[in-house]
Scaffold this active site. Structure first.
Site, PDB file in Angstrom:
ATOM      1  N   LYS A 126       0.843  -1.215   0.031  1.00 28.05           N
ATOM      2  CA  LYS A 126       0.099   0.010   0.127  1.00 28.05           C
ATOM      3  C   LYS A 126       0.941   1.410   0.075  1.00 28.05           C
ATOM      4  O   LYS A 126       0.259   2.351  -0.397  1.00 28.05           O
ATOM      5  CB  LYS A 126      -0.887  -0.141   1.123  1.00 28.05           C
ATOM      6  CG  LYS A 126      -2.183  -0.859   0.895  1.00 28.05           C
ATOM      7  CD  LYS A 126      -3.375  -0.561   1.901  1.00 28.05           C
ATOM      8  CE  LYS A 126      -4.375  -1.527   1.782  1.00 28.05           C
ATOM      9  NZ  LYS A 126      -5.585  -1.139   2.678  1.00 28.05           N
ATOM     10  N   LYS A 210      -4.140  -8.388  -8.213  1.00 29.08           N
ATOM     11  CA  LYS A 210      -5.407  -8.733  -7.451  1.00 29.08           C
ATOM     12  C   LYS A 210      -6.834  -7.851  -8.049  1.00 29.08           C
ATOM     13  O   LYS A 210      -6.451  -6.411  -8.280  1.00 29.08           O
ATOM     14  CB  LYS A 210      -5.217  -8.538  -6.211  1.00 29.08           C
ATOM     15  CG  LYS A 210      -6.371  -9.029  -5.354  1.00 29.08           C
ATOM     16  CD  LYS A 210      -5.963  -8.652  -3.730  1.00 29.08           C
ATOM     17  CE  LYS A 210      -6.235  -7.304  -3.248  1.00 29.08           C
ATOM     18  NZ  LYS A 210      -6.461  -7.012  -1.923  1.00 29.08           N
ATOM     19  N   LYS A 213     -10.966  -3.023  -5.034  1.00 28.63           N
ATOM     20  CA  LYS A 213     -11.904  -1.980  -5.229  1.00 28.63           C
ATOM     21  C   LYS A 213     -11.073  -0.636  -5.445  1.00 28.63           C
ATOM     22  O   LYS A 213     -11.651   0.279  -5.743  1.00 28.63           O
ATOM     23  CB  LYS A 213     -12.746  -1.809  -4.118  1.00 28.63           C
ATOM     24  CG  LYS A 213     -12.057  -1.872  -2.575  1.00 28.63           C
ATOM     25  CD  LYS A 213     -12.954  -1.937  -1.521  1.00 28.63           C
ATOM     26  CE  LYS A 213     -13.614  -3.223  -1.216  1.00 28.63           C
ATOM     27  NZ  LYS A 213     -13.719  -3.658   0.328  1.00 28.63           N
TER      28      LYS A 213
HETATM   29  P1  AMP Z   1     -11.347  -5.984   1.611  1.00 30.65           P
HETATM   30  O1  AMP Z   1     -11.972  -5.694   0.245  1.00 30.65           O
HETATM   31  O2  AMP Z   1      -9.639  -5.574   1.358  1.00 30.65           O
HETATM   32  O3  AMP Z   1     -11.651  -5.494   2.708  1.00 30.65           O
HETATM   33  O4  AMP Z   1     -11.450  -7.726   1.378  1.00 30.65           O
HETATM   34  C1  AMP Z   1     -12.316  -8.220   2.066  1.00 30.65           C
HETATM   35  C2  AMP Z   1     -12.333  -9.783   1.710  1.00 30.65           C
HETATM   36  O5  AMP Z   1     -12.472  -9.971   0.324  1.00 30.65           O
HETATM   37  C3  AMP Z   1     -11.349 -10.421   2.368  1.00 30.65           C
HETATM   38  O6  AMP Z   1     -11.436 -11.735   2.628  1.00 30.65           O
HETATM   39  C4  AMP Z   1     -10.480 -10.620   0.959  1.00 30.65           C
HETATM   40  O7  AMP Z   1      -9.227 -11.528   1.212  1.00 30.65           O
HETATM   41  C5  AMP Z   1     -11.405 -10.832  -0.124  1.00 30.65           C
HETATM   42  N1  AMP Z   1     -10.945 -10.322  -1.131  1.00 30.65           N
HETATM   43  C6  AMP Z   1     -10.750  -8.628  -1.875  1.00 30.65           C
HETATM   44  N2  AMP Z   1     -10.180  -8.983  -2.926  1.00 30.65           N
HETATM   45  C7  AMP Z   1     -10.285 -10.218  -3.475  1.00 30.65           C
HETATM   46  C8  AMP Z   1      -9.990 -10.902  -4.575  1.00 30.65           C
HETATM   47  N3  AMP Z   1      -9.586 -10.260  -5.839  1.00 30.65           N
HETATM   48  N4  AMP Z   1     -10.066 -12.150  -4.724  1.00 30.65           N
HETATM   49  C9  AMP Z   1     -10.377 -12.969  -3.473  1.00 30.65           C
HETATM   50  N5  AMP Z   1     -10.711 -12.580  -2.471  1.00 30.65           N
HETATM   51  C10 AMP Z   1     -10.700 -10.865  -2.248  1.00 30.65           C
END
Ligand code: AMP
Ligand code: TRP
Length: 351
Positions: A126, A210, A213
């Site tokens: 980040k 990856k 968002k």
């Molecule tokens: P976050 O959006 O970073 O808060 O992620 C929330 C959840 O979504 C976490 O369990 C992440 O590991 C999962 N996650 C976020 N992006 C991905 C992705 N591209 N592929 C699989 N899981 C994801």
């Protein structure tokens, strides 16, 4: 000594309980849905006790526009419900409404070691290419708060995507060190649940990155708020190579974009990647992409519709989050109190 806490629990004395969280730092993506949300629903439906959280305190580790943060927190909650989380069976709330997270987070800041935090790759990612000195202290301490989110409920299992693996190892290290430092067996050593065909959904523009968002390109991701036309167009334009699909999984090894689309198809259809390959061996992307687009629209559109309907009544979403927070608070409070006793803090006996 009689009023002092004693080591009581053995590791397998912990009741199976699931906790997981998603940051409301943007709209949710297909990666969040396949890597997290869809699996949260499966766990709920298996009858395990499930606690799910919009982690707004994690979101503000990088600056968030206040109105957007509120909107995204409600939208995230709406996505949980639209995807199948039943707020009567699961606890659904936003982190900042339950102060025990921040309180245990501080205690864990005093357990976690600087050397451990320095190894966290998410902080490095980040701040890559930016001035790390200008990052917030919260971003640095982020994984310690995450450990508190989980352990304040004595949760034993945490469904997440692949990217959270290192944070869960840190959560285990914090639990073990706390237990050792205080001679107790108080915090469970959690088990990461990183399972299924889509533990790491990749960007539609770059199969080595990856899907996120926070990616500046909206074309790189499918948002849970996208219309059917937007979903189909993004899949049609997704980067691929020029070869047809292979007839074995092995043939995808050096083809990250092709592998990503196959994995997405598998996760959406409930098949394994090998089954998808068997059914589509030799297909050109001109054939496979429309199949994938139809499947994605069929699976996601009903969720988007439900989400949009729920978002028309924000007061009802706030009521659900408040109710979840009350229930979460009553689980977390006694565990935090016991932690304070263990650490040697005189705590309020006020009712
Ligand atoms: P976050 O959006 O970073 O808060 O992620 C929330 C959840 O979504 C976490 O369990 C992440 O590991 C999962 N996650 C976020 N992006 C991905 C992705 N591209 N592929 C699989 N899981 C994801
Ligand atoms: N760090 C997680 C992410 O970015 C979000 C999160 C915060 C979380 N607290 C958690 C996930 C506790 C699981 C359990 O994806």
């Amino acid at each position: 000594m009689s009023s002092e806490p004693s080591a009581v629990q053995t590791p397998n004395a912990f009741t199976p309980r699931i906790f997981s969280g998603i940051q409301p730092s943007g709209g949710l993506t297909l990666g969040n849905y396949l890597g997290a949300l869809k699996r949260f629903v499966e766990k709920q439906d298996e009858g395990i006790e499930t606690i799910y959280c919009m982690v707004d305190m994690h979101a503000i580790t990088t600056w968030q526009d206040p109105e957007k943060l509120r909107h995204q927190t409600r939208e995230g909650a709406a996505a949980f419900i639209a995807a199948g989380i039943d707020p009567a069976r699961s606890i659904l709330f936003n982190q900042s409404q339950v102060p025990a997270h921040a309180e245990l987070g501080w205690i864990f800041n005093c357990v976690a070691r600087l050397g451990w935090m320095n190894r966290m790759t998410q902080f490095k990612d980040k701040t890559a290419g930016k001035n790390a000195e200008a990052a917030s202290l919260g971003l640095y301490a982020y994984p310690s708060l995450m450990a508190a989110d989980i352990l304040v409920y004595h949760a034993t299992m945490v469904p997440v995507g692949e990217d959270q693996k290192q944070h869960l190892e840190l959560t285990r290290d914090i639990a073990i060190k706390f237990n050792n430092d205080y001679g107790v067996n108080f915090f469970p050593v959690v088990e990461p649940l990183i399972e299924g065909a889509a533990t790491r959904v990749m960007s539609l523009r770059d199969g080595t990155k990856k899907m996120s968002k926070s990616d500046p390109s909206d074309q790189s991701r499918i948002n849970l708020t996208d219309s059917a036309d937007q979903i189909a167009a993004k899949i049609r334009k997704a980067k691929t190579d020029a070869e047809p699909l292979p007839d074995t999984l092995d043939g995808l090894r050096d083809r990250p974009e092709a592998r990503n689309l196959v994995n997405i198809y598998a996760a959406l259809s409930g098949q394994t990647a090998a089954e998808v390959i068997a059914e589509n061996a030799g297909a050109q992307f001109g054939t496979f992409k429309p199949r994938l687009a139809d499947l994605a629209v069929a699976k996601l559109s009903p969720i988007t519709d439900r989400m949009n309907r729920l978002m028309q009544d924000p007061a009802e979403i706030d009521r659900i989050l408040g109710d979840g927070a009350d229930r979460a608070d009553s689980l977390a409070r006694p565990i935090l109190d016991r932690t304070k006793d263990i650490v040697g803090m005189i705590r309020s006996r006020r009712m």
